[in-house]
Motif scaffolding. Structure first.
Motif, PDB file in Angstrom:
ATOM      1  N   GLY A 118       0.779  -1.233   0.000  1.00  0.00           N
ATOM      2  CA  GLY A 118       0.000   0.000   0.000  1.00  0.00           C
ATOM      3  C   GLY A 118       0.817   1.294   0.000  1.00  0.00           C
ATOM      4  O   GLY A 118       0.255   2.368  -0.123  1.00  0.00           O
ATOM      5  N   GLN A 145       0.242   3.183  -3.110  1.00  0.00           N
ATOM      6  CA  GLN A 145      -1.010   3.931  -3.138  1.00  0.00           C
ATOM      7  C   GLN A 145      -0.821   5.302  -2.483  1.00  0.00           C
ATOM      8  O   GLN A 145      -1.351   6.299  -2.949  1.00  0.00           O
ATOM      9  N   MET A 146      -0.044   5.296  -1.394  1.00  0.00           N
ATOM     10  CA  MET A 146       0.144   6.554  -0.690  1.00  0.00           C
ATOM     11  C   MET A 146       0.952   7.530  -1.551  1.00  0.00           C
ATOM     12  O   MET A 146       0.653   8.720  -1.606  1.00  0.00           O
ATOM     13  N   LEU A 174       1.099   7.502  -4.818  1.00  0.00           N
ATOM     14  CA  LEU A 174       0.255   7.906  -5.949  1.00  0.00           C
ATOM     15  C   LEU A 174      -0.766   8.950  -5.500  1.00  0.00           C
ATOM     16  O   LEU A 174      -1.140   9.833  -6.259  1.00  0.00           O
TER      17      LEU A 174
END
Lengths: 226, 133, 251
Positions: free
Chosen positions: C78, C81-82, C84
């Protein structure tokens, strides 16, 4: 409207994760996104966070495409967002660098309140790690918080602490969407509940209206999904 | 006010209103006393602060509380404490009477039971005798 | 702006720390093992050269392999994701991801070659041109390491972009096929244009001279400068494309 979804469908190969979802969420609401595993909750939140794009339909977040406003969206992905070596001070360093709206003071207070041990994330229990991630996300002054299963797989004490942390950092102008299947503890937090099943919105109601009909959110959850 | 007691049916804001009225009736909240802040109460009950705000607005509309600007919500000095007491007593009595009727007992027996509860002792003579008969 | 880039570089460093330690040990062994296990000086000469080539190849494969592995892990845990979701620009994120492994490999090549050249110079009483050894490896980095790192990054982002439609294998094949064709074209281009510009004097080369009783001389050689510019151009192209594709990445 902070969030506006119009006929959103998301396909992964042949699998349809979302099928024609329409949803509008006004500013300041705390919305519970409920449904069994595989209902499409994560996909919906990822689309709102700009992590992926709908196959068809339109998404508008804070008045534009989600990625344009990513600085104002705080997203907690389901797998978390930390690497095993990260200690709380390192998480602070990372967040300060990445997010201009990160509040260092609030982060430190939250770490204390949530009783997060000062150890690398890889050595923390699941509940402790989730509290650390929650502190990171809620220390941002974002306009939209998207939390994917912040209560999933953690013990009762952690769940209550996490909820209290959420209430403690609550700001009336911010909108929050929380996906969960731990309905019981979170019940009082939601103003509105959206039930997803197999990629569709099956029920969308204000929580107090449900309770006025004599059913708790948890009971409605059981009814809708049994 | 008990934490995490929001799983009962009925809107949460009404439960909060009910709890506060009860506290006033029982004297736990005196006239002119300050209510807990919205955030404190929300945190201790695990509910959305908006719900607490809703409850506080309702209490003010009912003439139970008033707001001092920037300081919080206070119980009104002229809060009808006696009336509230009577209302809660009435509600409790109604529940009691419903049980008495369900058991098929008379008012006299109900009064007797109540007196014995208050003065100690019990009209039921103990488990052993019930088993014998 | 600079703050977020600083933190991204810090992340790269944390990721590459262990690998950097491994590479440092490799440099050490590359010099020490031939010295201890060569029966005579002639053997030592060959062994040092051999060990160096092996170490260079192993370092490249290890770095690229572990880098791709850790990117994949970041996507799963994840962190990706952070990143991005952070307001940091695509240029910053792409540049930091490229700079980490590329800089580590360049430093590795320079240190490895300076160390082996210094050892050769010591054992054969030749005056080693260590500055030139370093320059030579920067040249090598420019024509191989940098374009390869940029290409691997582009490949990773390419697959992430087209993954969600369930075609990651197809995306991979398209990417490899396209790269193969492009690579052949670049080699062709280099063959035609090389030699027009002045050569660069940066290549120190140790030569054993048997007729003088196995003495060693260092010959300084010249290399074409066109490949350097072309490959730096290719690197830049891959990075720009990565930045453009980053906007379409789905995780």
């Amino acid at each position: 409207m902070v969030v506006r979804l119009c006929g959103v469908t998301k396909k992964y190969g042949r699998v349809e994760a979302l099928r024609g979802v329409d949803l509008e969420i006004p500013c300041g609401q705390v919305v519970g996104l409920l449904g069994p595993n595989g209902a499409g909750k994560s996909t919906l939140l990822r689309i709102l966070a700009g992590m992926c794009f709908p196959s068809t339909g339109t998404v508008e977040v804070l008045g534009g495409p989600p990625r344009r406003h990513r600085a104002r969206i705080a997203f907690l992905p389901e797998p978390g967002c930390l690497l095993p070596w990260m200690t709380p001070p390192q998480v602070e360093r990372l967040a300060r660098g990445l997010f201009p709206d990160f509040q260092v003071q609030r982060f430190r207070e939250l770490l204390e309140f949530l009783e997060v041990p000062a150890r690398p994330a890889g050595t923390l229990s699941r509940g402790e790690r989730q509290r650390l991630e929650l502190a990171l996300i809620t220390s941002r002054n974002a306009d939209l918080y998207l939390l994917d299963e912040p209560l999933g797989g953690v013990d009762l004490v952690s769940r209550r602490r996490i909820l209290q942390g959420l209430i403690r950092t609550w700001r009336s102008e911010a909108t929050t969407i929380i996906s969960t299947h731990e309905v019981h503890e979170a019940e009082g937090l939601f103003e509105r509940v959206v039930f997803l099943n197999q990629g569709r919105v099956v029920l969308d109601e204000m929580a107090e209206n449900l309770r006025a009909q004599g059913r708790s959110v948890a009971e409605t959850f059981m009814e809708v999904f049994s | 006010m008990h934490a995490w007691e929001t799983r009962k049916k009925g809107p949460v804001y009404l439960q909060i209103v009910d709890n506060i009225l009860h506290d006033i009736a029982r004297g736990k909240l005196a006239p002119d006393e300050k209510l807990p802040s919205v955030r404190e109460l929300a945190e201790s009950m695990g509910v959305n602060p908006n719900t607490v705000i809703h409850a506080y607005t309702e209490l003010e509309r009912m003439g139970i509380t008033y707001t001092r600007r920037g300081q919080g919500t206070y119980v009104r000095p002229d809060v009808p404490q006696d009336l509230l007491r009577k209302k809660f007593l009435e509600a409790a009595a109604r529940k009691f009477w419903a049980e008495v009727e369900a058991l098929g007992l008379s008012l006299a027996e109900a009064v007797q039971a109540l007196e014995e509860v208050v003065h100690g002792g019990s009209s039921v003579r103990g488990d052993q005798e019930i088993r014998k008969s | 702006m600079t703050r977020s880039f600083g933190v991204l570089i810090w992340l790269e460093w944390k990721r590459l720390q262990t690998l950097a330690a491994i590479l440092a040990v490799m440099v050490f062994l590359t010099v020490l093992i031939p010295i201890f296990f060569s029966p005579d000086r002639i053997e030592l000469f060959g062994n040092l050269y051999g060990a160096r080539s092996a170490a260079m190849a192993a370092g490249l494969v290890l770095t690229l392999g572990l880098t791709v592995f850790s990117w994949a892990r970041e996507r799963r845990t994840g962190l990706f994701q952070m990143l991005l979701g952070s307001p940091a620009s695509a240029a910053q994120l792409v540049l930091a991801r490229f700079a980490g492994p590329a800089a580590l490999l360049a430093v590795f090549l320079v240190v490895l070659n300076v160390a082996t050249d210094a050892a050769l110079g010591h054992f054969f009483q030749a005056k080693a041109h260590l500055g030139l050894s370093a320059l030579a490896m920067i040249y090598v980095s420019g024509i191989t390491v940098f374009p390869i790192c940029a290409w691997v990054l582009l490949g990773f982002i390419f697959v992430l972009t087209f993954r969600s439609s369930g075609v990651s294998l197809a995306a991979m094949l398209v990417f490899l096929g396209g790269s193969g064709t492009l690579g052949a074209l670049i080699v062709e281009l280099l063959n035609t244009i090389s030699g027009r510009l002045a050569k660069l004097v940066i290549w120190p080369d140790f030569r054993l001279q048997p007729e003088q009783g196995w003495t060693c001389v260092v010959k300084v050689e010249q290399v074409y400068q066109e490949p350097l510019w072309v490959m730096l151009g290719v690197t830049l192209g891959c990075l720009v494309l990565s930045g453009v594709l980053w906007r379409e990445v789905e995780v």
